[in-house]
Design a protein around this motif. Structure first.
Motif, PDB file in Angstrom:
ATOM      1  N   GLY A 141       0.694  -1.113   0.048  1.00  0.00           N
ATOM      2  CA  GLY A 141      -0.056   0.223   0.004  1.00  0.00           C
ATOM      3  C   GLY A 141       0.910   1.226  -0.211  1.00  0.00           C
ATOM      4  N   SER A 142       0.298   2.480   0.507  1.00  0.00           N
ATOM      5  CA  SER A 142       0.854   3.621   0.329  1.00  0.00           C
ATOM      6  C   SER A 142       1.622   3.827   1.668  1.00  0.00           C
ATOM      7  N   CYS A 143       2.687   4.263   1.865  1.00  0.00           N
ATOM      8  CA  CYS A 143       3.423   4.355   3.266  1.00  0.00           C
ATOM      9  C   CYS A 143       4.217   5.675   3.127  1.00  0.00           C
ATOM     10  N   THR A 144       4.001   6.547   4.096  1.00  0.00           N
ATOM     11  CA  THR A 144       4.720   7.825   4.341  1.00  0.00           C
ATOM     12  C   THR A 144       5.259   7.954   5.570  1.00  0.00           C
ATOM     13  N   LEU A 145       6.583   8.484   5.723  1.00  0.00           N
ATOM     14  CA  LEU A 145       7.299   8.506   6.867  1.00  0.00           C
ATOM     15  C   LEU A 145       7.572  10.000   7.062  1.00  0.00           C
ATOM     16  N   PHE A 146       7.288  10.520   8.394  1.00  0.00           N
ATOM     17  CA  PHE A 146       7.308  11.956   8.415  1.00  0.00           C
ATOM     18  C   PHE A 146       8.471  12.013   9.631  1.00  0.00           C
ATOM     19  N   SER A 147       9.496  12.404   9.237  1.00  0.00           N
ATOM     20  CA  SER A 147      10.861  12.340  10.057  1.00  0.00           C
ATOM     21  C   SER A 147      11.383  13.983  10.204  1.00  0.00           C
ATOM     22  N   ASP A 148      11.964  14.346  11.280  1.00  0.00           N
ATOM     23  CA  ASP A 148      12.587  15.400  11.646  1.00  0.00           C
ATOM     24  C   ASP A 148      14.110  15.389  10.917  1.00  0.00           C
ATOM     25  N   PHE A 149      14.917  16.277  11.014  1.00  0.00           N
ATOM     26  CA  PHE A 149      16.284  16.425  10.485  1.00  0.00           C
ATOM     27  C   PHE A 149      16.957  15.332  11.076  1.00  0.00           C
ATOM     28  N   ALA A 150      16.871  15.489  12.468  1.00  0.00           N
ATOM     29  CA  ALA A 150      17.621  14.446  13.359  1.00  0.00           C
ATOM     30  C   ALA A 150      17.474  12.978  13.043  1.00  0.00           C
ATOM     31  N   SER A 151      16.402  12.527  12.964  1.00  0.00           N
ATOM     32  CA  SER A 151      16.052  11.157  12.611  1.00  0.00           C
ATOM     33  C   SER A 151      16.363  10.493  11.008  1.00  0.00           C
ATOM     34  N   VAL A 152      16.786  11.627  10.615  1.00  0.00           N
ATOM     35  CA  VAL A 152      17.237  11.138   9.135  1.00  0.00           C
ATOM     36  C   VAL A 152      18.825  11.448   8.968  1.00  0.00           C
ATOM     37  N   SER A 153      19.442  11.964  10.039  1.00  0.00           N
ATOM     38  CA  SER A 153      20.761  12.511  10.058  1.00  0.00           C
ATOM     39  C   SER A 153      21.784  11.601   9.534  1.00  0.00           C
ATOM     40  N   LEU A 154      21.680  10.493   9.977  1.00  0.00           N
ATOM     41  CA  LEU A 154      22.425   9.371   9.576  1.00  0.00           C
ATOM     42  C   LEU A 154      22.559   8.645   8.262  1.00  0.00           C
ATOM     43  N   VAL A 155      21.460   8.905   7.438  1.00  0.00           N
ATOM     44  CA  VAL A 155      21.109   8.228   6.152  1.00  0.00           C
ATOM     45  C   VAL A 155      22.183   9.087   5.382  1.00  0.00           C
ATOM     46  N   ASN A 156      22.681   8.033   4.388  1.00  0.00           N
ATOM     47  CA  ASN A 156      23.635   8.384   3.315  1.00  0.00           C
ATOM     48  C   ASN A 156      23.311   9.724   2.655  1.00  0.00           C
ATOM     49  N   ALA A 157      24.267  10.534   2.443  1.00  0.00           N
ATOM     50  CA  ALA A 157      24.157  11.996   2.277  1.00  0.00           C
ATOM     51  C   ALA A 157      23.442  12.175   0.655  1.00  0.00           C
ATOM     52  N   LYS A 158      23.944  10.945  -0.077  1.00  0.00           N
ATOM     53  CA  LYS A 158      23.217  11.014  -1.636  1.00  0.00           C
ATOM     54  C   LYS A 158      21.809  10.698  -1.446  1.00  0.00           C
ATOM     55  N   ILE A 159      21.375   9.751  -0.682  1.00  0.00           N
ATOM     56  CA  ILE A 159      19.997   9.497  -0.438  1.00  0.00           C
ATOM     57  C   ILE A 159      19.180  10.423   0.027  1.00  0.00           C
ATOM     58  N   ARG A 160      19.798  11.310   1.301  1.00  0.00           N
ATOM     59  CA  ARG A 160      19.190  12.222   2.007  1.00  0.00           C
ATOM     60  C   ARG A 160      18.851  13.292   1.017  1.00  0.00           C
ATOM     61  N   ALA A 161      19.768  13.563   0.071  1.00  0.00           N
ATOM     62  CA  ALA A 161      19.445  14.603  -0.894  1.00  0.00           C
ATOM     63  C   ALA A 161      18.497  14.559  -1.680  1.00  0.00           C
ATOM     64  N   ASN A 162      17.815  13.021  -1.871  1.00  0.00           N
ATOM     65  CA  ASN A 162      16.468  12.926  -2.530  1.00  0.00           C
ATOM     66  C   ASN A 162      15.297  13.039  -1.929  1.00  0.00           C
ATOM     67  N   ILE A 163      15.581  12.940  -0.454  1.00  0.00           N
ATOM     68  CA  ILE A 163      14.378  13.106   0.353  1.00  0.00           C
ATOM     69  C   ILE A 163      13.748  14.444   0.325  1.00  0.00           C
ATOM     70  N   LYS A 164      12.049  14.344   0.338  1.00  0.00           N
ATOM     71  CA  LYS A 164      11.398  15.403   0.235  1.00  0.00           C
ATOM     72  C   LYS A 164      11.482  16.052   1.528  1.00  0.00           C
ATOM     73  N   TYR A 165      11.613  17.335   1.640  1.00  0.00           N
ATOM     74  CA  TYR A 165      11.540  18.259   2.920  1.00  0.00           C
ATOM     75  C   TYR A 165      10.321  19.135   2.763  1.00  0.00           C
ATOM     76  N   ASP A 166       9.502  19.179   3.839  1.00  0.00           N
ATOM     77  CA  ASP A 166       8.506  20.275   3.839  1.00  0.00           C
ATOM     78  C   ASP A 166       8.902  20.765   5.111  1.00  0.00           C
ATOM     79  N   TYR A 167       8.905  22.247   5.072  1.00  0.00           N
ATOM     80  CA  TYR A 167       9.481  23.101   6.041  1.00  0.00           C
ATOM     81  C   TYR A 167       8.302  23.806   6.687  1.00  0.00           C
ATOM     82  N   THR A 168       6.856  23.547   6.426  1.00  0.00           N
ATOM     83  CA  THR A 168       5.908  24.128   6.885  1.00  0.00           C
ATOM     84  C   THR A 168       5.619  23.409   8.288  1.00  0.00           C
ATOM     85  N   CYS A 169       4.856  24.102   9.140  1.00  0.00           N
ATOM     86  CA  CYS A 169       4.341  23.783  10.306  1.00  0.00           C
ATOM     87  C   CYS A 169       3.324  23.844  10.718  1.00  0.00           C
TER      88      CYS A 169
END
Length: 169
Positions: A141-169
């Motif tokens: 099915g459809s799965c979405t992960l909402f994470s803050d910057f800290a929780s994705v901080s260890l992800v490989n930089a090349k992969i992290r560059a392709n993560i969609k970020y939304d700065y709205t609160c």
């Protein structure tokens, strides 16, 4: 949450962790899920990769049941029980039940979740020691992960560059 979203109360179904008969409550809830399905599952991810209290090495075929919480989960949850006894068991939907949801949303935050999120994003196989990884292998099915910057901080930089970020609160 439910005070802020437009959902009819009869369409909200929660597992009652305070039920007098936990086994009966698990049966009631699983029967309800099998009858109507789960349109949206919203949950968190533990520092050990647990999902919906399915601790490491939970069976992929598990259904709604009572589980014993791991030491790391108890440690993380003690902040919610200021001075009170921390429950060592919890009711949870099973991994099989979770995988039958039409849509899943997980929310993570904090540096303590970073190793788990790195493992989830950078691996393509199910690791029983990190239950959330089953989503990569078995969930259709459809799965979405909402994470803050800290929780994705260890992800490989090349992969992290392709993560969609939304700065709205």
């Amino acid at each position: 949450l439910f005070k802020h979203v437009d959902i009819k109360s009869e369409n909200i179904n929660l597992l009652n962790g305070q039920a007098e008969d936990p086994e009966l409550e698990c049966e009631r809830y699983e029967t309800l899920i099998r009858k109507f399905g789960v349109d949206l599952f919203l949950g968190g991810v533990g520092v050990n990769g647990h999902v919906a209290f399915n601790e490491p090495n939970s069976s992929p075929n598990s259904i709604t049941r009572m589980v014993q919480l791991s030491k790391s989960t108890l440690e993380q949850n003690k902040r919610h029980f200021k001075g009170e006894t921390i429950p060592e068991n919890a009711l949870t939907i099973g991994i099989e039940t979770l995988l039958n949801s039409k849509e899943i949303i997980f929310v993570t935050s904090g540096i303590k979740k970073a190793p788990v999120i790195k493992h989830l994003i950078e691996t393509n196989v199910y690791d029983p020691e990190c239950p959330i990884t089953i989503l990569k292998e078995k969930y259709k099915g459809s799965c979405t992960l909402f994470s803050d910057f800290a929780s994705v901080s260890l992800v490989n930089a090349k992969i992290r560059a392709n993560i969609k970020y939304d700065y709205t609160c």
